[in-house]
Design a protein around this motif. Structure first.
Motif, PDB file in Angstrom:
ATOM      1  N   ARG A 107      62.582  37.450  52.028  1.00 22.77           N
ATOM      2  CA  ARG A 107      61.957  36.997  50.787  1.00 22.77           C
ATOM      3  C   ARG A 107      62.967  36.749  49.667  1.00 22.77           C
ATOM      4  O   ARG A 107      62.575  36.432  48.534  1.00 22.77           O
ATOM      5  CB  ARG A 107      60.910  38.008  50.330  1.00 22.77           C
ATOM      6  CG  ARG A 107      61.488  39.308  49.815  1.00 22.77           C
ATOM      7  CD  ARG A 107      60.435  40.370  49.583  1.00 22.77           C
ATOM      8  NE  ARG A 107      59.355  39.914  48.733  1.00 22.77           N
ATOM      9  CZ  ARG A 107      58.270  40.660  48.453  1.00 22.77           C
ATOM     10  NH1 ARG A 107      58.125  41.855  48.977  1.00 22.77           N
ATOM     11  NH2 ARG A 107      57.348  40.200  47.649  1.00 22.77           N
ATOM     12  N   GLN A 143      53.896  32.448  45.080  1.00 25.55           N
ATOM     13  CA  GLN A 143      54.338  33.679  44.440  1.00 25.55           C
ATOM     14  C   GLN A 143      53.247  34.747  44.442  1.00 25.55           C
ATOM     15  O   GLN A 143      53.547  35.932  44.562  1.00 25.55           O
ATOM     16  CB  GLN A 143      54.827  33.393  43.017  1.00 25.55           C
ATOM     17  CG  GLN A 143      56.159  32.639  42.980  1.00 25.55           C
ATOM     18  CD  GLN A 143      57.240  33.373  43.744  1.00 25.55           C
ATOM     19  OE1 GLN A 143      57.490  33.113  44.912  1.00 25.55           O
ATOM     20  NE2 GLN A 143      57.888  34.327  43.084  1.00 25.55           N
ATOM     21  N   ARG A 144      51.987  34.347  44.309  1.00 28.56           N
ATOM     22  CA  ARG A 144      50.896  35.323  44.367  1.00 28.56           C
ATOM     23  C   ARG A 144      50.787  35.959  45.742  1.00 28.56           C
ATOM     24  O   ARG A 144      50.557  37.162  45.868  1.00 28.56           O
ATOM     25  CB  ARG A 144      49.550  34.642  44.043  1.00 28.56           C
ATOM     26  CG  ARG A 144      49.302  34.356  42.587  1.00 28.56           C
ATOM     27  CD  ARG A 144      47.837  34.055  42.336  1.00 28.56           C
ATOM     28  NE  ARG A 144      47.290  33.020  43.194  1.00 28.56           N
ATOM     29  CZ  ARG A 144      47.306  31.719  42.928  1.00 28.56           C
ATOM     30  NH1 ARG A 144      47.883  31.287  41.818  1.00 28.56           N
ATOM     31  NH2 ARG A 144      46.762  30.842  43.762  1.00 28.56           N
ATOM     32  N   GLY A 155      55.680  35.954  47.240  1.00 29.78           N
ATOM     33  CA  GLY A 155      56.558  36.547  46.238  1.00 29.78           C
ATOM     34  C   GLY A 155      58.037  36.476  46.574  1.00 29.78           C
ATOM     35  O   GLY A 155      58.691  37.502  46.785  1.00 29.78           O
ATOM     36  N   ARG A 158      62.057  35.759  45.669  1.00 30.34           N
ATOM     37  CA  ARG A 158      62.844  36.180  44.506  1.00 30.34           C
ATOM     38  C   ARG A 158      63.689  35.052  43.919  1.00 30.34           C
ATOM     39  O   ARG A 158      63.952  35.035  42.721  1.00 30.34           O
ATOM     40  CB  ARG A 158      63.741  37.358  44.886  1.00 30.34           C
ATOM     41  CG  ARG A 158      62.932  38.593  45.288  1.00 30.34           C
ATOM     42  CD  ARG A 158      63.759  39.870  45.213  1.00 30.34           C
ATOM     43  NE  ARG A 158      62.884  41.007  45.441  1.00 30.34           N
ATOM     44  CZ  ARG A 158      62.715  41.619  46.617  1.00 30.34           C
ATOM     45  NH1 ARG A 158      63.382  41.192  47.672  1.00 30.34           N
ATOM     46  NH2 ARG A 158      61.897  42.643  46.744  1.00 30.34           N
ATOM     47  N   GLY A 198      57.817  34.220  38.181  1.00 33.80           N
ATOM     48  CA  GLY A 198      58.457  35.378  38.782  1.00 33.80           C
ATOM     49  C   GLY A 198      59.506  35.051  39.820  1.00 33.80           C
ATOM     50  O   GLY A 198      59.743  35.851  40.731  1.00 33.80           O
ATOM     51  N   ILE A 199      60.150  33.902  39.686  1.00 37.95           N
ATOM     52  CA  ILE A 199      61.188  33.514  40.640  1.00 37.95           C
ATOM     53  C   ILE A 199      62.393  32.998  39.855  1.00 37.95           C
ATOM     54  O   ILE A 199      62.242  32.420  38.779  1.00 37.95           O
ATOM     55  CB  ILE A 199      60.656  32.453  41.630  1.00 37.95           C
ATOM     56  CG1 ILE A 199      61.541  32.354  42.868  1.00 37.95           C
ATOM     57  CG2 ILE A 199      60.434  31.109  40.973  1.00 37.95           C
ATOM     58  CD1 ILE A 199      60.902  31.597  44.021  1.00 37.95           C
ATOM     59  N   ARG A 243      54.689  40.199  53.938  1.00 39.97           N
ATOM     60  CA  ARG A 243      54.576  40.908  52.669  1.00 39.97           C
ATOM     61  C   ARG A 243      53.734  42.177  52.805  1.00 39.97           C
ATOM     62  O   ARG A 243      53.907  43.134  52.048  1.00 39.97           O
ATOM     63  CB  ARG A 243      53.944  39.990  51.612  1.00 39.97           C
ATOM     64  CG  ARG A 243      53.911  40.630  50.231  1.00 39.97           C
ATOM     65  CD  ARG A 243      53.337  39.739  49.183  1.00 39.97           C
ATOM     66  NE  ARG A 243      53.505  40.330  47.857  1.00 39.97           N
ATOM     67  CZ  ARG A 243      53.127  39.753  46.731  1.00 39.97           C
ATOM     68  NH1 ARG A 243      52.569  38.551  46.756  1.00 39.97           N
ATOM     69  NH2 ARG A 243      53.307  40.347  45.576  1.00 39.97           N
TER      70      ARG A 243
END
Length: 506
Positions: free
Chosen positions: A18, A42-43, A46, A48, A92-93, A354
């Motif tokens: 990930r 991303q939800r 996820g 990085r 969030g990335i 995940r």
């Protein structure tokens, strides 16, 4: 009795899977469909970091020369860069920065690559190239903070060992570009991460010579990178290609190549990033859309962290225009998602990853067993594929496991939740074919495809005897399945009796 899974972990699950994911040309990030797709990714997964081509290309518009008062100067413009990176951070990335391709206003030649014409020639002025790198990285540091940008790897160019991506695949010219670029970045801050050579499969000798060059010249390098693909020559058909595939294990072998090649060199021990990987290197190969593809890549995604520090799936979405505007919703694109956010079977392999625990209890050629901190047991299993056999696969692959659930003396019950994709489950590509392969699906057809893309969920209650559950899985053709097991704390009232649901008496 199935394969005995020990209670004590045999290792920890790497999260290298990930660390990064690929994307199409960066200007695509300005589109709504792109941002909607990345938000979904991303939800449910996820990632990085995200890496793509074109940061310095004409469509982003950073390099803007002008003349004033009889002399030439350059303005560095970050209007689109800011919009792209801001959108990433809101989701969030963070960027895995790839410095390329060459602005046409700085290029020494006219050779381009892709439908969107990325220039692949060296700079006409290395001084001006250094100024461009300096301005770009310094802008990122000023806008997002040094501590954050230190965590963003910066990769110099893309596949310079291929003539299509770097003029004449000139190795000496690439080494010079790398030296100028890396030195410039370190002038900003020594803690910024810079690396390369981002080579494609087939030129493995580049890695050792890159290490020798960096050591001889004392050129900074914080990580090394390469790509991995497993497909053969393209057999072209209108708006697509077909290719043979090597066994998936060859991808893991490619992941491990840099460490082998750097053993005994000054670069030994550096992080290894596989900044692109997939089966086919073509964005129009239908294999990408299939259940076969999910089962083919499942062991690679599950075990790649044993061979590299990261391995970046190429790409998260079919928003990708290297071969032109896609001619149909399903067109063999690289993405985990189609346009309009239809999940492909391979998407679910990542979504299943995940939900795995961090402690590995057992792994084999066709499954991985983990446990999380709550004691929940997870099994990721896949039907082995044969790259020389029928793509549709063969149903009936069996996996039997004896799983530890609680203290060795405990009896009780476990709740099982099983999520599966296969030729017949969670396979929107198959449903699209049954719909007649509409190039531009209607709103109703899109709803149907989204529904058929959902994994099939099954549940059951299994006995726990002596702290163990006996699990017997029979897999569908090209199935990838996630089994989650947790102990039941039974709170059923004493008076409950299902025989009374319709007013009967016990």
């Amino acid at each position: 009795m199935g394969d005995h899974v020990p209670e004590q972990p045999v290792g920890s699950l790497s999260d290298a899977w990930r660390y990064c994911v690929g994307t199409g040309e960066l200007p695509l990030a300005l589109r709504r469909d792109y941002q909607d797709s990345l938000a979904l990714i991303q939800r449910e997964i996820g990632f990085r970091h995200i890496r793509g081509h074109g940061l310095l290309g004409d469509a982003v518009g950073v390099h803007r020369p002008y003349e004033w008062a009889g002399r030439r100067d350059v303005r560095h413009v970050f209007t689109y860069v800011d919009q792209v990176v801001d959108a990433y951070r809101e989701l969030g990335i963070a960027p895995f920065v790839e410095l390329g391709f060459m602005p046409s206003t700085l290029a020494s030649g006219t050779q381009t690559m892709f439908w969107w014409q990325g220039n692949v020639t060296p700079p006409s002025s290395y001084t001006e190239w250094a100024d461009l790198v300096l301005a770009t990285v310094r802008h990122l540091v000023d806008r997002y903070g040094l501590d954050e940008v230190r965590t963003w790897p910066i990769e110099v160019w893309n596949e310079p060992n291929l003539k299509d991506f770097w003029l004449d695949a000139d190795e000496a010219a690439y080494h010079h570009l790398y030296e100028v670029t890396a030195t410039t970045i370190k002038e900003i801050d020594a803690g910024l991460q810079v690396g390369g050579p981002a080579i494609s499969p087939g030129s493995d000798d580049w890695m050792a010579r890159f290490a020798e060059f960096c050591a001889t010249r004392d050129v900074p390098v914080d990580f090394v990178s390469r790509h991995a693909y497993s497909s053969g020559p393209a057999q072209h058909v209108p708006f697509g290609v077909h290719q043979t595939l090597a066994p998936a294990a060859t991808l893991l072998e490619q992941f491990g190549k840099p460490r082998e090649q750097l053993r005994g060199t000054p670069l030994a021990g550096l992080p290894v990033h596989i900044t692109e990987f997939n089966s086919s290197y073509r964005p129009d190969n239908a294999i990408h859309d299939t259940a076969f593809h999910a089962a083919y890549l499942a062991p690679v995604i599950a075990r790649g962290g044993e061979h590299a520090d990261s391995y970046s799936y190429w790409t998260f979405s079919d928003m990708f225009e290297e071969a032109g505007v896609p001619a149909a919703l399903f067109h063999g694109g690289f993405g985990l998602l189609t346009h309009r956010q239809i999940r492909k079977p391979t998407f679910h392999v990542y979504a299943f990853m995940r939900r795995l625990g961090s402690a590995i209890l057992r792994q084999d050629d066709d499954y991985l067993v983990t446990r999380d901190d709550s004691g929940r047991i997870t099994v990721l299993a896949w039907a082995p594929v044969d790259v020389t056999g029928p793509v549709g696969g063969i149903a009936g692959h069996r996996i039997s496991l004896s799983l530890p659930m609680a203290d060795a003396s405990a009896d009780g019950a476990a709740f099982l939740l099983r999520s599966s994709v296969s030729e017949t489950m969670g396979n929107a590509w198959a449903a699209w074919g049954e719909l007649g392969r509409p190039a531009s699906p209607t709103a109703r057809q899109l709803d149907i495809l989204r529904e058929t893309a959902e994994p099939v969920r099954r549940h059951a209650r299994l006995p726990v005897v002596g702290g163990r559950v006996e699990l017997d899985l029979v897999l569908d053709a090209n199935e990838v399945t996630l089994v989650e097991l947790s102990m039941v704390a039974d709170e059923t009232p004493q008076w409950w009796d299902e025989r009374r649901l319709l007013g009967g008496t016990p």
